[in-house]
Design an enzyme around this catalytic site. Structure first.
Site, PDB file in Angstrom:
ATOM      1  N   SER A  66      28.405  37.816  32.394  1.00 53.03           N
ATOM      2  CA  SER A  66      29.856  37.840  32.604  1.00 53.03           C
ATOM      3  C   SER A  66      30.466  36.463  32.832  1.00 53.03           C
ATOM      4  CB  SER A  66      30.155  38.786  33.770  1.00 53.03           C
ATOM      5  OG  SER A  66      31.521  38.943  33.929  1.00 53.03           O
ATOM      6  N   HIS A  67      31.014  36.265  34.018  1.00 52.54           N
ATOM      7  CA  HIS A  67      31.723  35.022  34.350  1.00 52.54           C
ATOM      8  C   HIS A  67      30.789  33.966  34.919  1.00 52.54           C
ATOM      9  CE1 HIS A  67      31.330  37.757  37.635  1.00 52.54           C
ATOM     10  NE2 HIS A  67      31.421  36.742  38.476  1.00 52.54           N
ATOM     11  N   ASP A 109      37.094  35.849  30.577  1.00 51.57           N
ATOM     12  CA  ASP A 109      35.795  35.355  31.046  1.00 51.57           C
ATOM     13  C   ASP A 109      34.791  35.351  29.897  1.00 51.57           C
ATOM     14  OD1 ASP A 109      35.347  38.079  30.833  1.00 51.57           O
ATOM     15  OD2 ASP A 109      34.091  38.182  32.620  1.00 51.57           O
ATOM     16  N   ASP A 165      32.383  37.258  28.821  1.00 52.82           N
ATOM     17  CA  ASP A 165      32.157  38.449  27.997  1.00 52.82           C
ATOM     18  C   ASP A 165      33.439  39.212  27.685  1.00 52.82           C
ATOM     19  OD1 ASP A 165      32.258  39.184  30.722  1.00 52.82           O
ATOM     20  OD2 ASP A 165      31.224  41.069  30.323  1.00 52.82           O
ATOM     21  N   ASP A 217      35.758  40.791  29.504  1.00 54.03           N
ATOM     22  CA  ASP A 217      36.332  41.954  30.208  1.00 54.03           C
ATOM     23  C   ASP A 217      37.329  41.541  31.287  1.00 54.03           C
ATOM     24  OD1 ASP A 217      34.319  40.986  31.813  1.00 54.03           O
ATOM     25  OD2 ASP A 217      33.297  42.912  32.085  1.00 54.03           O
ATOM     26  N   ARG A 218      37.220  40.311  31.796  1.00 53.63           N
ATOM     27  CA  ARG A 218      38.171  39.857  32.824  1.00 53.63           C
ATOM     28  C   ARG A 218      39.343  39.117  32.177  1.00 53.63           C
ATOM     29  NH1 ARG A 218      35.078  37.945  38.227  1.00 53.63           N
ATOM     30  NH2 ARG A 218      33.617  39.671  38.306  1.00 53.63           N
ATOM     31  N   THR A 231      33.979  48.849  44.657  1.00 55.26           N
ATOM     32  CA  THR A 231      33.972  47.779  43.653  1.00 55.26           C
ATOM     33  C   THR A 231      32.958  48.096  42.554  1.00 55.26           C
ATOM     34  OG1 THR A 231      34.660  46.119  45.235  1.00 55.26           O
ATOM     35  CG2 THR A 231      33.422  45.339  43.315  1.00 55.26           C
ATOM     36  N   GLU A 287      41.027  46.106  39.178  1.00 57.55           N
ATOM     37  CA  GLU A 287      40.323  45.546  40.322  1.00 57.55           C
ATOM     38  C   GLU A 287      40.859  44.148  40.582  1.00 57.55           C
ATOM     39  OE1 GLU A 287      35.986  46.739  40.728  1.00 57.55           O
ATOM     40  OE2 GLU A 287      36.179  46.333  38.607  1.00 57.55           O
ATOM     41  N   LYS A 328      36.409  47.347  31.631  1.00 59.37           N
ATOM     42  CA  LYS A 328      37.683  46.658  31.753  1.00 59.37           C
ATOM     43  C   LYS A 328      37.870  45.827  30.490  1.00 59.37           C
ATOM     44  CE  LYS A 328      35.666  43.198  34.867  1.00 59.37           C
ATOM     45  NZ  LYS A 328      34.359  43.711  35.325  1.00 59.37           N
TER      46      LYS A 328
END
Ligand code: G16
Length: 559
Positions: free
Chosen positions: A115-116, A282, A284, A286-287, A351, A370, A383
């Site tokens: 991810s991030h 981010d 991947d 999703d953010r 979470t 979130e 997300k």
């Protein structure tokens, strides 16, 4: 070509426990002999009906991804999987992979991302399993994977399967007498098709042909090709709209984390006053982070509330009623107020995006978010950063307002939840655990008489404890119970202080401290959140003894 699978003897590795969203470790950990193979075997073994199944595989392009894809192909073949659908060159954003699982009715998928978290030879890598609904595996499945990792003695592999994953098309194999197919697909196509069903691309095109200047920052993550295809090719945005859109396996040496610290260059660019809208994704995809003219920052908690309140601007929701709304526990209460005003069912979950899946599958949840820069809906089960950006642009196109004007009118109608999060990264695990244990003790039922009604004051503001607990969630659909999801202290005026440890780090501990406070008075809404929340921050530090226990005087990141 015909292949025969082999069994390879192995021994368990300690600590292969999936966190908030999959197993995340430093790259050299995954590079140890058998480490990746062990985890992939346990993941495959945890899949119901694996034999004859179809799985989707892809990741964010980070260092070690291609090696992991090759391992998964060889092991899926040896474990009786019938078909793998893989993004070209192994690339899928996390939302795109969720979309492909659903669209192609696959049995599940494996996402290769941390991810991030930073990438590169010394950065992080991760493996995550998603189920047939397209969402992250629930705890029942991840616990099963973890249990299997503790006793594994062998894995199955077809070591001589090698193939080019850069070429779109099907490749057929025979493995142990059974057919096995690998289909390489365009990484963007299915996802783009879904976005076209959800949004009105013609009206968005008009927005881009007007005076609004937009900048999209992919932070050298997986979103580069998606952003270029959708904004430049489909929506006709001018060159220069997409920045940092060349994916790099180390994200250019940066944290691909769209927040005020790691995407500060985007904030600075917006502050120049040339762009009316800015967004970052981010690693991947999703953010997301949303910014307005002059760097006006939209907190993720506000972002989901605004999208929910303006859902009619999005064709996907214009035709059907929004079913329900949900946020993770530490996310501010802004969304609660929209749910209340609109008479919608509302859920507060722990979470982790996986907690939204059951509610969506049961048709009780449409829009959720979130505080950790995640926003999404039931169009997929992850997300979705780009969906959030297109939602915002749809709202701007419909209402003909700037980002700041949209927020002001939202706060005017619902009131404002001031929110901040302090992250203390790479803290030693021992003091972090001690701090959480102390807090748990403080809010325990046996200590309630001492803690409830206690008054704390700072800078002339006083707060009295109304309720305190370690958040526990019972899934309304399957009845599963998730305990110890974060210590929350709720004051009598509704303000909240929350502490939890991150579940996405790869080493040490990250302490997260969240502060949420509601303000109804419109004359106060344009105040700076850090100023407004200062007394509560000091009280939170006092209650937790964070500085004394961890030795950290300042947070690494403030959002
Ligand atoms: C993951 C989950 C999110 C969750 C976040 C929390 O995000 O997908 O649902 O909110 O972790 O992170 P932490 O446990 O560090 O607070 P991502 O983007 O890392 O997959």
């Amino acid at each position: 070509m015909s292949h025969t699978s082999q069994k390879v003897a192995t021994t368990p590795f300690e600590g292969q426990k999936p966190g908030t969203s999959g197993l995340r470790k430093h790259v050299p950990v995954f590079q140890q002999a058998n480490y990746t193979e062990n985890f992939v075997q346990c993941t495959l073994s945890a899949v119901d009906d694996l034999k004859g199944s179809t799985l989707v595989v892809g990741g964010d392009g980070r260092y070690y991804m291609k090696e992991a894809v090759a391992v998964i192909i060889r092991m899926a073949a040896a474990n009786g999987v019938k078909k793998l659908i893989i993004g070209q060159n192994g690339v899928f954003s996390t939302p795109a992979l969720s979309c492909v699982i659903r669209k192609r009715k696959a049995n599940g998928g494996i996402i290769l991302t941390a991810s991030h978290n930073p990438g590169g030879p010394k950065g992080d890598f991760g493996i995550k399993y998603n189920t047939a609904n397209g969402g992250p595996a629930p705890e029942g499945v991840t616990n099963k994977i973890f249990e299997l990792t503790k006793t594994l003695t062998e894995y199955r592999i077809c070591p001589d399967i090698n193939m080019d994953i850069g070429q779109i098309g099907n490749k057929d194999f025979t493995v142990d007498g059974n057919a096995f197919t690998v289909e390489i697909v365009d990484s963007v196509e299915d996802y783009l098709g879904l976005m076209k069903e959800i949004f009105d691309f013609d009206s968005l095109k008009k927005l881009f042909s007007g005076s609004l200047k937009v900048v999209i920052n992919a932070m050298h993550g997986v979103m580069g090709p998606y952003a270029k295809r959708i904004f430049l090719q489909e929506l006709g945005a001018p060159d220069g709209t997409c920045i940092n859109c060349e994916p790099k396996d180390d994200f250019g040496g940066h944290h691909p984390d769209p927040n005020l610290t790691y995407a500060k260059d985007l904030v600075d660019l917006l502050k120049k006053g040339e762009h009316g809208f800015g967004a970052a994704f981010d690693g991947d995809g999703d953010r997301n982070m949303i910014l307005g003219l002059n760097g006006f920052f939209v907190t993720p908690s506000d972002s989901v509330a605004v999208i929910a309140a303006n859902a009619k601007c999005i064709p996907y929701f214009a035709t059907g009623k929004v079913k329900g709304l949900s946020r993770s526990m530490p996310t501010s209460g802004a969304l609660d107020r929209v749910a209340q005003a609109e008479g919608l069912e509302f859920f507060e979950v722990p979470t982790g995006w996986k907690f939204f899946g059951n509610l969506m599958d049961a048709s009780r949840l449409s829009i959720c978010g979130e505080e950790s820069f995640g926003t999404g809906s039931d169009h997929i089960r992850e997300k979705d950063g780009l969906w959030a950006v297109l939602s915002w642009l749809s709202i701007m196109a419909t209402r003909q307002l700037s980002v700041e004007e949209i927020l002001k009118s939202h706060w005017g109608k619902y009131g404002r939840n001031f929110f901040t999060r302090y992250d203390y990264e790479n803290v030693d695990s021992e003091p972090a655990n001690k701090m959480m244990a102390n807090l748990r003790e403080m809010v325990s039922e046996s200590n309630a008489a001492n803690f409830i009604n206690k008054e704390y004051s700072n800078s002339g503001k006083a707060y009295q404890v109304g309720k305190a607990d370690d958040f526990e969630y019972t899934d309304p659909i399957d009845g599963s119970v998730s305990k110890k999801q974060g210590v929350r202290i709720i004051f009598k005026d509704g303000s909240r202080i929350i502490f939890r440890l991150s579940g996405t780090g790869s080493s040490g501990a990250t302490v997260r401290m969240y502060i949420d406070s509601y303000e109804a008075d419109e004359s106060q809404h344009m105040k700076d959140a850090q100023e407004v929340l200062k007394p509560l921050v000091q009280i939170a530090l006092e209650i937790s003894q964070l500085r004394e226990l961890t030795g950290r005087q300042e947070p690494t990141v403030i959002t």
